[in-house]
Design an enzyme around this catalytic site. Structure first.
Site, mmCIF file in Angstrom:
data_model
loop_
_atom_site.group_PDB
_atom_site.id
_atom_site.type_symbol
_atom_site.label_atom_id
_atom_site.label_comp_id
_atom_site.label_asym_id
_atom_site.label_seq_id
_atom_site.Cartn_x
_atom_site.Cartn_y
_atom_site.Cartn_z
ATOM 1 N N GLU A 22 -4.810 -4.147 -2.204
ATOM 2 C CA GLU A 22 -4.241 -4.841 -1.218
ATOM 3 C C GLU A 22 -5.257 -5.032 -0.283
ATOM 4 O OE1 GLU A 22 -0.279 -3.819 -0.308
ATOM 5 O OE2 GLU A 22 0.226 -3.524 -2.577
ATOM 6 N N LYS B 23 11.728 -7.304 -1.608
ATOM 7 C CA LYS B 23 10.786 -7.820 -2.313
ATOM 8 C C LYS B 23 11.574 -8.966 -3.203
ATOM 9 C CE LYS B 23 7.439 -4.070 -2.955
ATOM 10 N NZ LYS B 23 7.353 -2.945 -3.975
HETATM 11 C C1 2PG Z 1 4.795 -1.046 -2.853
HETATM 12 C C2 2PG Z 1 4.048 -2.343 -3.226
HETATM 13 C C3 2PG Z 1 3.302 -2.981 -2.165
HETATM 14 P P1 2PG Z 1 3.604 -2.636 -5.850
HETATM 15 O O1 2PG Z 1 4.957 -0.301 -3.580
HETATM 16 O O2 2PG Z 1 5.530 -1.171 -1.900
HETATM 17 O O3 2PG Z 1 2.432 -1.907 -1.698
HETATM 18 O O4 2PG Z 1 3.419 -1.954 -4.309
HETATM 19 O O5 2PG Z 1 3.797 -4.270 -5.635
HETATM 20 O O6 2PG Z 1 2.420 -2.322 -6.651
HETATM 21 O O7 2PG Z 1 4.762 -2.270 -6.102
HETATM 22 MG MG MG Z 2 6.420 0.707 -2.185
#
Ligand code: 2PG
Ligand code: MG
Length: 433
Positions: free
Chosen positions: A205, A338
């Site tokens: 990231e 998300k």
């Molecule tokens: C998280 C995300 C973003 P990933 O764990 O919060 O940092 O990671 O998209 O790999 O789940």
């Molecule tokens: Mg996370």
């Protein structure tokens, strides 16, 4: 009707890790077009919507031909003639047609791209920027960002156990100022790593990928970087951690910290993080326990949930029902939102609404695999979520979102209000006064 869907198109594009992902376009009768791209996680929760991948040898099994075919075939046929302005109806049609709880058949990567593209198309047909369309005349705040300085865990070859070492600047007056402070800290952290010969590159990231001998070493380096930048740790700049403890869970109820070779049970894991909260200027902790450890999450909340924000990501997976269940168990005080974890805009919004109804905080978040898509800058603002997490302060898939927030703040003009301390649940906000 001007918002009637005339066509839906999908294509394979590439994400920030060079992996295939799904892009969708939704065309409306007015001529308006909306476009969106599916992000992809690496530290994924087991209860998330499924990213449909082709498997096999091609692209390491990460191909999305089936998901793209679902967009161009079944989903396009299903949505043609529907009203894109009816977001719930559009999303319901896709989830019904899919027929599984986790969108495994059509693919959460297909549905999330189409769902967001439909939202963009509707805003475009109204001639409004997406954030303003979502705000629908209500007063909304620009979100408080949490921004990664060091990357670790599954995003950096497990060089640290903790996945994200981030900073937050709740006392900034504007998002512009929040970014200026962050830029200072990010540069100082890079300098510090270089001077001490510990810089090993950039994490997924965009954060520094440093060599640390312990998680505490990383925390101390972050405090030092804040001091070197000329800002004050614990006053202008606070630490936020995503422990992503799911990745540390060995599956037998034990957590393993690879860096210091320690291994312990739930109580000791909670105590380890509680110790960090006592010793460092930490304001927010995400996933201090693994995805099914609701009891451990409640223990953590009991231990330090009145002092710091306690975010559920892998444990809540942007699911309204799981948020309510966690709240009933007195576990957590904030939800990570998300959209691709939920699979549709409607489901993600339901998780956000559930958290707001409980007095919890909400953080709209990107994934570790991203694109130039800036939708989340608009969602975080237009939904008045209060906070946003995008990754670090480098790499254009991250900067595109931060820069979009600057444009949004500018467009708000004199009306712009930065979320600041109001972004947190009550007890955490009170501690900042
Ligand atoms: C998280 C995300 C973003 P990933 O764990 O919060 O940092 O990671 O998209 O790999 O789940
Ligand atoms: Mg996370």
């Amino acid at each position: 009707m001007k918002t009637t869907i005339t066509a839906v198109r999908g294509r394979q594009i590439w994400d920030s890790r060079g992996r295939p992902t799904v892009e969708a376009e939704v065309m409306l009768a007015s001529g308006a077009v909306g476009r969106a791209m599916a992000p992809a996680g690496a530290s994924r929760g087991a209860h998330e919507a499924i990213d449909l991948r082709d498997g096999g040898d091609r692209f390491g099994g990460m191909g999305v031909e089936r998901a793209v075919a679902a967009v161009n075939g079944e989903i396009a046929a299903l949505l043609a003639g529907r009203d894109a302005a009816d977001q719930a109806g559009l999303d319901e049609a896709m989830t019904q047609a899919d027929g599984t709880a986790n969108l495994a058949r059509l693919g959460g990567n297909a549905t999330v791209a189409v769902s967001l593209a439909g939202l963009h198309a509707t805003a475009a047909a109204e001639g409004l920027p997406l954030w303003a369309h979502l705000a629908a005349g209500r007063k909304v705040r620009t979100p408080l960002p949490e921004i990664q300085i060091f990357g670790g865990g599954a995003h950096a070859g497990r060089r640290t156990d903790v996945q994200d070492f981030m900073i937050m600047t709740p006392r900034a007056a504007t998002i512009r100022e929040a970014f200026e402070i962050t830029a200072d800290v990010f540069r100082a952290a890079g300098r510090l790593m270089e001077q001490t010969g510990r810089l090993a590159g950039a994490a997924d990231e965009g954060g520094w990928w440093p060599m640390f001998s312990s998680n505490e070493d990383a925390l101390s380096a972050l405090v030092q970087a804040i001091e070197m930048s000329g800002h004050r740790p614990g006053e202008d700049v606070f630490i936020s951690l995503d422990v992503a403890a799911n990745e540390l869970d060995s599956g037998d109820g034990r957590y393993r910290l690879g860096l210091d070779g320690s291994e312990f049970g739930r109580e000791a894991m909670v105590e380890r993080v509680a110790d960090w909260v006592r010793r460092y200027p930490i304001l927010s902790i995400e996933d201090p326990v693994s995805q099914d450890d609701l009891e451990g999450f409640a223990m953590a909340t009991q231990a330090y949930g009145d002092k710091v924000q306690l975010i559920g990501d892998d444990i809540l997976v942007t699911n309204a029902e799981r948020v309510r269940k966690a709240a009933a168990a007195n576990a957590g005080n904030a939800v990570l939102v998300k959209v691709n974890q939920a699979g549709t805009v409607t489901r993600a919004k339901a998780a956000l609404d559930a958290s707001k109804a409980l007095g919890w905080a909400a953080i709209v978040s990107a994934r570790s695999g991203e694109t130039e898509d800036v939708s989340i800058a608009h969602l975080a603002t237009g939904w008045d979520a209060g906070q946003i997490k995008v990754g670090s302060f480098s790499r254009s898939e991250r900067m595109a979102k931060w820069n979009e927030l600057l444009r949004i703040e500018e467009a708000m003009g004199a009306d712009a209000v930065f979320a600041g301390p109001s972004a947190f649940a009550a007890s955490v906000a009170a501690g900042l006064k």
